[in-house]
Design an enzyme around this catalytic site. Structure first.
Site, PDB file in Angstrom:
ATOM      1  N   LYS A  78       0.862  -1.197   0.000  1.00  0.00           N
ATOM      2  CA  LYS A  78       0.000   0.000   0.000  1.00  0.00           C
ATOM      3  C   LYS A  78       0.893   1.240   0.000  1.00  0.00           C
ATOM      4  O   LYS A  78       1.903   1.275   0.726  1.00  0.00           O
ATOM      5  CB  LYS A  78      -0.889  -0.031   1.253  1.00  0.00           C
ATOM      6  CG  LYS A  78      -1.906   1.092   1.344  1.00  0.00           C
ATOM      7  CD  LYS A  78      -2.790   0.945   2.588  1.00  0.00           C
ATOM      8  CE  LYS A  78      -3.864   2.008   2.676  1.00  0.00           C
ATOM      9  NZ  LYS A  78      -4.737   1.871   3.853  1.00  0.00           N
ATOM     10  N   SER A 159      -9.820   2.167   2.853  1.00  0.00           N
ATOM     11  CA  SER A 159      -8.904   2.890   1.995  1.00  0.00           C
ATOM     12  C   SER A 159      -7.930   1.999   1.238  1.00  0.00           C
ATOM     13  O   SER A 159      -7.317   2.439   0.278  1.00  0.00           O
ATOM     14  CB  SER A 159      -8.101   3.888   2.835  1.00  0.00           C
ATOM     15  OG  SER A 159      -7.294   3.185   3.780  1.00  0.00           O
ATOM     16  N   SER A 183     -10.189  -0.126   7.096  1.00  0.00           N
ATOM     17  CA  SER A 183      -9.590  -0.098   5.758  1.00  0.00           C
ATOM     18  C   SER A 183      -8.891  -1.364   5.296  1.00  0.00           C
ATOM     19  O   SER A 183      -8.466  -1.428   4.148  1.00  0.00           O
ATOM     20  CB  SER A 183      -8.602   1.055   5.656  1.00  0.00           C
ATOM     21  OG  SER A 183      -9.299   2.241   5.479  1.00  0.00           O
TER      22      SER A 183
HETATM   23  N1  GLN Z   1     -13.249   4.512   6.147  1.00  0.00           N
HETATM   24  C1  GLN Z   1     -12.679   4.977   7.368  1.00  0.00           C
HETATM   25  C2  GLN Z   1     -12.312   6.426   7.243  1.00  0.00           C
HETATM   26  O1  GLN Z   1     -12.552   6.978   6.222  1.00  0.00           O
HETATM   27  C3  GLN Z   1     -11.518   4.138   7.773  1.00  0.00           C
HETATM   28  C4  GLN Z   1     -10.284   4.448   7.042  1.00  0.00           C
HETATM   29  C5  GLN Z   1      -9.136   3.594   7.437  1.00  0.00           C
HETATM   30  O2  GLN Z   1      -9.300   2.583   8.130  1.00  0.00           O
HETATM   31  N2  GLN Z   1      -7.955   4.028   7.059  1.00  0.00           N
HETATM   32  O3  GLN Z   1     -11.792   7.006   8.126  1.00  0.00           O
END
Ligand code: GLN
Length: 492
Positions: A78, A159, A183
């Site tokens: 990532k 994400s 995410s």
């Molecule tokens: N979807 C969540 C957010 O937008 C979690 C994001 C994540 O785990 N990095 O904060």
């Protein structure tokens, strides 16, 4: 010849060791798959040249019967993990052409173990999002399509959308990801892959671009539970460079996957259902209960009464920490700079130009909830709620050893679905943020296809430091579900 990209990580490592094929061969097969899959937009940066150099070095080690736990395996990273000499963007424009001069601990561990890095995977900007649509490098496309709707493109979740998409489309054997509020698990659920967020502190955060430091945790996305165990074993471990890193011996995660769950007490939290959730998800949850029962687990109803406050608390704590973490992107030290009339003007113009809409929204919310006069009402209150949520889990552990829940309240949705209301997007995280707020391990395992032929995941949450039970229950679900569906290859 077998399709080397269709192997599990476990089988690939065994094949490499047995010299059934070389690392160069399996790496080349994945490079071809990455090139074929370019339209999925899963990678921000590919590094095929260095991947082949690493593959050759792995082959030399393997030839001598040497090599680490990931020796010769082509994997994706990532683009939130700093990799020495390889552009790292965090999905944002603000870092410009930043090439870290150091390697983050997680990828350093993996390189030490012999991984071949194919490149850096797309993500929501600074890991803020649930659909990968906030990336400055464009949306990632989910390899899955709804049955009969060939022109519809779906999000892979976020994400870690690039990681999930690349693993689901056989572009890499596994990928690193991070999970601040879901995410790893939500994109795994959207793409029919496995993703585990370990206990907070298991993987070092050193060198991973920070979003919300008290919640951020790295973990793998893979195609099987065992593969996740193999990858996590390499990624995790104590690191004195991260003050929140846990100084405890790592258990053998792969062995845990084969553990029986006979007599294990699985809690079913009654609060993990929401209005408007498709009936299929409830049905799948019931099915999951039956599967675990058949495997010898005991099912116990439990209550986590503060669950409904988890999402609001998360969307205060996470933006608060993000506003502080992202203050460093001021145009002075990194990447983009837009010169203004004076210093303040330069800061403002730089940040307005470098950050996307969602990141700006989070910074503004975070700054607001931390500001004098609102701190007590919002931030402090959210921290109190966080303690209550952690307490809910502690109470639950008196009657059960792990929890079974759906991973997400829906399957993957179309790219570009109008999102006038950001809260609608935030609802994706409703079943995953609790584990982050409490620092607990959680895995998502693909369990079924919905009526449109799209994957749905089930989640197991465990006690802190008890990934072994999470792996054991996850593997039992995987075995019972027998999920073998793959997306149809339309992207060639
Ligand atoms: N979807 C969540 C957010 O937008 C979690 C994001 C994540 O785990 N990095 O904060």
């Amino acid at each position: 010849m077998t399709d080397l990209t269709a192997l599990t990580l476990e089988a690939a490592l065994a094949g490499l060791k047995a010299k059934n094929f070389s690392s160069v061969e399996i790496t080349k097969a994945h490079i071809d798959a990455c090139m074929e899959g370019a339209d999925l937009n899963a990678f921000i940066t590919t590094d095929f040249e260095n991947a082949l150099v690493a593959a050759k070095a792995s082959d030399a080690k393997l030839a001598k019967g040497e090599g680490g736990a990931l020796e010769g395996a082509p994997l994706g990273i990532k683009d939130l993990f700093c990799t020495e000499g390889v552009k790292t963007t965090a999905g944002s424009k603000i870092l410009g052409a930043f090439k870290p001069q150091y390697e983050c601990t997680v990828t350093a561990n993996m390189k030490q173990d012999g991984m071949v890095m194919l490149g850096k995977l797309n993500l929501d900007e600074f890991a803020m999002g649930s659909s990968n649509e906030t990336s400055a490098f464009g949306s990632v496309v989910n390899p899955w399509k709804p049955e009969g709707k060939n022109d519809e493109e779906l999000v892979p979740g976020g994400s870690s959308g690039g990681s999930a998409s690349a693993v689901a489309a056989n572009m890499c054997l596994g990928a690193t990801a991070t999970d601040t509020g879901g995410s790893i698990r939500q994109p795994a659920s959207f793409t029919g892959t496995v993703g585990i967020k370990p206990t907070y502190g298991r993987c070092s955060r050193w060198g991973i671009v920070a979003f919300a430091s008290s919640l951020d945790q790295a973990g793998p996305i893979t195609r099987t539970v065992k593969d996740s165990a193999i990858m996590l074993q390499s990624m995790a471990g104590y690191d004195p460079k991260d003050s929140t890193s846990i100084n405890k011996e790592l258990p053998d995660f792969s062995v845990a996957c084969d553990r029986s769950i006979k007599g294990l007490r699985i809690g079913i939290p009654k609060e993990y259902t929401i209005d408007g959730m498709p009936g299929e998800i409830d049905d799948l949850w019931q099915q999951g209960i039956e599967w675990l029962k058949d495997a010898g687990a005991e099912i116990v109803p439990v209550s986590l009464p503060h669950t409904k406050y988890a999402l609001p608390a998360y969307y205060i704590v996470a933006p608060a920490e993000c506003s502080s973490n992202l203050a460093r992107y001021d145009g002075m030290r990194y990447g983009v700079r837009v010169d203004g009339e004076d210093l303040n003007d330069t800061y403002e113009m730089t940040r307005a130009a470098g950050f996307g809409k969602e990141v700006r929204r989070r910074i503004m919310i975070g700054t607001y909830v931390l500001s004098a006069g609102y701190y007590d009402a919002y931030y402090l209150q959210a921290q109190k709620v966080r303690s209550r949520i952690a307490e809910d889990f502690t109470n639950a552990w008196e009657t059960c050893d792990a929890l079974l829940t759906p991973t997400c309240p829906s399957a993957a949705f179309p790219i570009g679905r109008p999102v006038n209301d950001p809260v609608q997007m935030y609802l994706n995280d409703i079943f995953t943020v609790t584990a982050n707020l409490a620092g607990l391990p959680g895995i998502s395992v693909p369990a079924a296809l919905d009526k449109d032929g799209l994957p749905l995941g089930l989640q197991i949450i465990g006690r802190a430091l008890d990934e072994e039970t999470v792996f054991a229950a996850g593997a039992a679900l995987e075995k019972a579900a027998g999920f073998t569906a793959k997306p149809k290859k339309w992207w060639v």
